[in-house]
Design a protein around this motif. Sequence first.
Motif, PDB file in Angstrom:
ATOM      1  N   TYR A   1       7.403  -5.287 -17.422  1.00  0.00           N
ATOM      2  CA  TYR A   1       7.827  -5.913 -16.175  1.00  0.00           C
ATOM      3  C   TYR A   1       7.764  -4.931 -15.017  1.00  0.00           C
ATOM      4  O   TYR A   1       7.245  -5.221 -13.961  1.00  0.00           O
ATOM      5  N   THR A   2       8.351  -3.783 -15.259  1.00  0.00           N
ATOM      6  CA  THR A   2       8.436  -2.847 -14.147  1.00  0.00           C
ATOM      7  C   THR A   2       7.273  -1.874 -14.120  1.00  0.00           C
ATOM      8  O   THR A   2       6.839  -1.457 -13.063  1.00  0.00           O
ATOM      9  N   ASP A   3       6.765  -1.546 -15.307  1.00  0.00           N
ATOM     10  CA  ASP A   3       5.669  -0.586 -15.342  1.00  0.00           C
ATOM     11  C   ASP A   3       4.496  -1.070 -14.492  1.00  0.00           C
ATOM     12  O   ASP A   3       3.884  -0.303 -13.760  1.00  0.00           O
TER      13      ASP A   3
ATOM     14  N   LEU B   1      14.577 -13.764 -21.081  1.00  0.00           N
ATOM     15  CA  LEU B   1      15.205 -13.114 -19.941  1.00  0.00           C
ATOM     16  C   LEU B   1      15.384 -14.071 -18.768  1.00  0.00           C
ATOM     17  O   LEU B   1      15.794 -13.687 -17.700  1.00  0.00           O
TER      18      LEU B   1
ATOM     19  N   ARG C   1      13.866  -3.649 -28.839  1.00  0.00           N
ATOM     20  CA  ARG C   1      13.217  -3.221 -27.603  1.00  0.00           C
ATOM     21  C   ARG C   1      13.366  -4.267 -26.507  1.00  0.00           C
ATOM     22  O   ARG C   1      13.410  -3.931 -25.330  1.00  0.00           O
ATOM     23  N   THR C   2      13.418  -5.547 -26.878  1.00  0.00           N
ATOM     24  CA  THR C   2      13.521  -6.561 -25.838  1.00  0.00           C
ATOM     25  C   THR C   2      14.953  -6.837 -25.417  1.00  0.00           C
ATOM     26  O   THR C   2      15.194  -7.218 -24.276  1.00  0.00           O
ATOM     27  N   THR C   3      15.910  -6.676 -26.326  1.00  0.00           N
ATOM     28  CA  THR C   3      17.268  -7.106 -25.973  1.00  0.00           C
ATOM     29  C   THR C   3      18.284  -5.992 -25.946  1.00  0.00           C
ATOM     30  O   THR C   3      19.329  -6.111 -25.327  1.00  0.00           O
TER      31      THR C   3
ATOM     32  N   ALA D   1       9.296  -4.717 -23.179  1.00  0.00           N
ATOM     33  CA  ALA D   1       9.882  -5.336 -21.997  1.00  0.00           C
ATOM     34  C   ALA D   1       9.563  -4.513 -20.759  1.00  0.00           C
ATOM     35  O   ALA D   1       9.563  -5.014 -19.644  1.00  0.00           O
TER      36      ALA D   1
END
Lengths: 378, 378, 378, 378
Positions: C39-41, C375, C261-263, C36
């Motif tokens: 997204y920000t990386d 998400l 890792r995703t939730t 996830a």
Amino acid sequence: QFADDMQEFTKFPTKTGRRSLSRSISQSSTDSYSSAASYTDSSDDEVSPREKQQTNSKGSSNFCVKNIKQAEFGRREIEIAEQDMSALISLRKRAQGEKPLAGAKIVGCTHITAQTAVLIETLCALGAQCRWSACNIYSTQNEVAAALAEAGVAVFAWKGESEDDFWWCIDRCVNVDGWQANMILDDGGDLTHWVYKKYPNVFKKIRGIVEESVTGVHRLYQLSKAGKLCVPAMNVNDSVTKQKFDNLYCCRESILDGLKRTTDVMFGGKQVVVCGYGEVGKGCCAALKALGAIVYVTEIDPICALQACMDGFRVVKLSEVIRQVDVVITCTGRDEKVVGEPWSRPRRSSHSQVGSLGGGGTSQPCVPRVFGGLLEPG
Amino acid sequence: QFADDMQEFTKFPTKTGRRSLSRSISQSSTDSYSSAASYTDSSDDEVSPREKQQTNSKGSSNFCVKNIKQAEFGRREIEIAEQDMSALISLRKRAQGEKPLAGAKIVGCTHITAQTAVLIETLCALGAQCRWSACNIYSTQNEVAAALAEAGVAVFAWKGESEDDFWWCIDRCVNVDGWQANMILDDGGDLTHWVYKKYPNVFKKIRGIVEESVTGVHRLYQLSKAGKLCVPAMNVNDSVTKQKFDNLYCCRESILDGLKRTTDVMFGGKQVVVCGYGEVGKGCCAALKALGAIVYVTEIDPICALQACMDGFRVVKLSEVIRQVDVVITCTGRDEKVVGEPWSRPRRSSHSQVGSLGGGGTSQPCVPRVFGGLLEPG
Amino acid sequence: QFADDMQEFTKFPTKTGRRSLSRSISQSSTDSYSSAASYTDSSDDEVSPREKQQTNSKGSSNFCVKNIKQAEFGRREIEIAEQDMSALISLRKRAQGEKPLAGAKIVGCTHITAQTAVLIETLCALGAQCRWSACNIYSTQNEVAAALAEAGVAVFAWKGESEDDFWWCIDRCVNVDGWQANMILDDGGDLTHWVYKKYPNVFKKIRGIVEESVTGVHRLYQLSKAGKLCVPAMNVNDSVTKQKFDNLYCCRESILDGLKRTTDVMFGGKQVVVCGYGEVGKGCCAALKALGAIVYVTEIDPICALQACMDGFRVVKLSEVIRQVDVVITCTGRDEKVVGEPWSRPRRSSHSQVGSLGGGGTSQPCVPRVFGGLLEPG
Amino acid sequence: QFADDMQEFTKFPTKTGRRSLSRSISQSSTDSYSSAASYTDSSDDEVSPREKQQTNSKGSSNFCVKNIKQAEFGRREIEIAEQDMSALISLRKRAQGEKPLAGAKIVGCTHITAQTAVLIETLCALGAQCRWSACNIYSTQNEVAAALAEAGVAVFAWKGESEDDFWWCIDRCVNVDGWQANMILDDGGDLTHWVYKKYPNVFKKIRGIVEESVTGVHRLYQLSKAGKLCVPAMNVNDSVTKQKFDNLYCCRESILDGLKRTTDVMFGGKQVVVCGYGEVGKGCCAALKALGAIVYVTEIDPICALQACMDGFRVVKLSEVIRQVDVVITCTGRDEKVVGEPWSRPRRSSHSQVGSLGGGGTSQPCVPRVFGGLLEPG
């Protein structure tokens, strides 16, 4: 005298080679005990059923069981079994009006339990005439046999038969004045061979054979190779519901039941080695692990060994763990070779318990067999 | 006549209120069947042990069991049990030289099984004199009782006692010329109350009582509150090894064994509701889940309910699932209130099976109790 | 511009029919997110690797990765992976002297992870020359790609490629002056088709193709049926170690890892429906059940459905449980059809999470795919 | 300079004695890494948050986080967490009208994660004013911190703080013109001690302290014994929901998550030794067993050891298995003593992984701590 008759013609060697001539009935005929209680029960009543005069409530004597008075209890056991056998019960409901089996004259030779009773009574409900004997000298549930007899089925079976009794019962099913079987439902092949050898004229007119055991199927293949199988035969053993359900899920339950009834010990914290990680071994391992046993596996097939490993079992050689385990279970069908002679090997203590599940070769039937060593002085 | 004697003084009401006056023995005395086989076994032999003249191989008749000839088989069962009871066996080895229990005259009233036999024989090995009866009219293993009798223990117990037999056996333990008990080992409190009521002079001289059941402890507390317990008593029920091991791990194994022996059905795919998620409920749920049953839990305690949830069980109200489940198991000790009257409720089919594990109140003994409904017509 | 090139010739329809022309790369190229965090990386660093000038410590620029400075960390990840890949490591030891792959010029297109890095480096150790790109625009572990580049492998891959990047990387592997590939190792078939379409002269001289995905195998069969597959191709997907180990045991672990890792939610007490009880479904169900989730299964194959039942899962129709479950997981390879349009269906709350494991048809690859819905506002 | 201030007065010795003077912050402040990714992530952005000028969308700068632009992603993480925290959410709904916490001025110091964000925002919704810092220099989820800052919470925390940053953040929470805290919510005791030592006048007016860690509770007890705790303090650590749920069920999930994120290896077939079979150890063992690991347990408490045995784990001495296991996990809170110096011991291979769950003494907090040895050269 019946055992003697058999000796002359049973030439089919088994894979494991341990059937002596004097032990002419099929391996599966003697390899399970339905309960440890047989030791003491049998002493209670010394009159052989063959000597007794028994009549059911309709006046028929066309059967031979231990005690016809147990019929009511056996009927209730059958009723419990019916609740879990919805396929057969719906078949009964759907088809009993048309009697699709009218004309079928079936001789059968299977374990006589509440579950097979539901099968037999379904065959009758669909129009068949049935005569039935036991494929194993120990496994008959006497109450169930009584219930079948009371319901009018010609059943010849009791717990604790001698070898002579065994063949006598089979013969009583086949050798009847004015009635000739046209179908065979067999488990182990003893009935099939009895008919083949003793009543060749009956055999030729058989419409079909259904055989459900590894051993029986093996014998049929041999007969077929020899060009002597003139009758269509159906191999039930290799069906997916046998291999993937009977062998896995039924063993998962019966291993606990069998061990509990014979030993009355707890399995939490026990160390157990299971030889073989086929479907039978998988079922046994899953059940024992779930009860808190520490389970080791021996396995020569690399794929199965890797499965055991990924399922959380240490894959070992038997010699690595034999001194520390409490119980040895063989699920390979090759018990002697796999486990050796347990009574002569040094073990951690006097109480290693050696039992065997399995028959011959790579497929495994799921009837638990418990070695005599279990209750013997170590 | 012994049952009549008891009626006059047993005034202790149970929590559940279902003990009528005519059912004067403790609830635990009748609430388990060691095997469904008792239905038919009992008909085999109609002579009461009380009528029989039996002598062990040393010529003693100081016992009353079903059949002294079963001693050898029972001895082997005891030997198997010894293998798992290493604490008692090491105690024997360590202390039998010094006989620390010399002078102890113990009357006991427990289940008579291979395991309790190991306890009794350990007490004897340490120097005690023991006289023993059964705390339950059904649970005695006749072979084990025979083995104890053969070994010289004064044991009075058989499977299938009547209520009169039950009290007669207890009385035979206490009421002996020239021997007076100074210790009591009890399970359920019946022996304690018999001594208290019928032999007050013996009671006063008792050095101590050990009581292992919820019911028995409850009765002792009542006696104590009433100021009538003049003897030190030890509550074994609340020990950590009972609560965290017996209740959890033993039930995990015995629930399967009990259900298998009574019903002979598979649990894979069955739907089961377990009422109560204390230690007993946790053990039952774990075992059934491991065999592939779909398990629901009812629980009123929020912490236990949350544990059930985190352990993967749907926490439900009984009414939500009663129509769809195959088996109802109560592990609360409050069976009637929890399950209601199962035979009058509408259910999915005729075969819901209602059993109960548990005694009274918030603690749970681990003897499975199976309702009459099980084998009755639905 | 590379994506445009591709559009003209990619005519292979997928089973699920959802590949539009504008989305010409294989389905497996876009269907997994390794984390996830992407997204920000991705926002941290806006310069495309294609624009960067990077050189490894030996002065080579024959690669294109995110950041060559991450090589040391990636090397340690590879070293951890090596510890679990003993077969490849022993192969290296045994055969690196003889260089059995000398002369092999391999172009590869797989996920770029620590595990595939061990494979690539083993090929090199055995004498092969390798050029490698990623089969998925999201799954590359940048540190591992850096470590490969540092070690001299011509690797062209980074996390977060665009479609144009994707084809550019593949082309950089194939289109090299003075070097011509003679073997293809592919996962998904994109590389194979690129060579087939763009470099037919190279394709004809290929000695062999290894293909490990359902999709890629499917495309090869289509090519073969059309008579256009002039090169031997090996189907790795159907090997027993893929079907019975990857699909079962790897999914058992990766389902938890992926969902965590995703939730970042707990699974104890959650209600989950798993659509499909093949090997992938079996692995997912086992893992979730073990963490205390309540798991339902939907399955149309009667044998698999019965297995789910015997393994303790309620077999349901999706519509029965869709309102009460927290998570929906499809393991059928037919996600849209099976689950419908999750975002338009009424659900218990806003938080049902719909993910998919599986590719196309009856076999299942084991790369988890998480729907955008996860998400998104419910 | 803040770290220096602290050194002079932190005299509380820990049980394990490994806090040097130069490492003055509480053990729990440094012992967990939220992700292996921190190694490379931190290099991406070298400007300290303390140097940055950031403003949220309402114009406020009353916070210090890594990157306020990540607020939207963090908000979605908080929303996912809210779905599983129904108790807090219902509390919000029920009580936000009456603002029962109006007047509360809370300084908090906890992990800053989606879950604690739900707590903080609930306190605000009920009327409290909150200022918050991180109790651990590594565990802050930067996106969540950003979301809190965007929502108006005065939060001072980022992943990868230095020790000086750590104390600076705490000080920024307490030392505010025109605002004086009257409640403390602490995890580890660092905030409490900072207030106690640096702002004694504030400390005296505190209405109450809530402390949730073993370490923090230990420090409060010491303060109390010394007669210096003039403020009521609540021990959250010993609540049943912490001991029986956090420690058991949360570790059951987090052990897998933590090991996966740090090592990316499979656990099927791995051999693991877990030191300690308290609630934390039970959770870890259950999870690893369920994924097919072979799990050994070391345990000095006889009751816990017997539980491990009955749960199916071999109870061993560490030295018996240290050479064969792949992973060592300590769940005792006494890591050095229990495991010794792993890097100097001979092991099966270079890859034994030593991690530790637990804090100090007999109770165990459930934050996983991974030794530096993990990614170091063996």
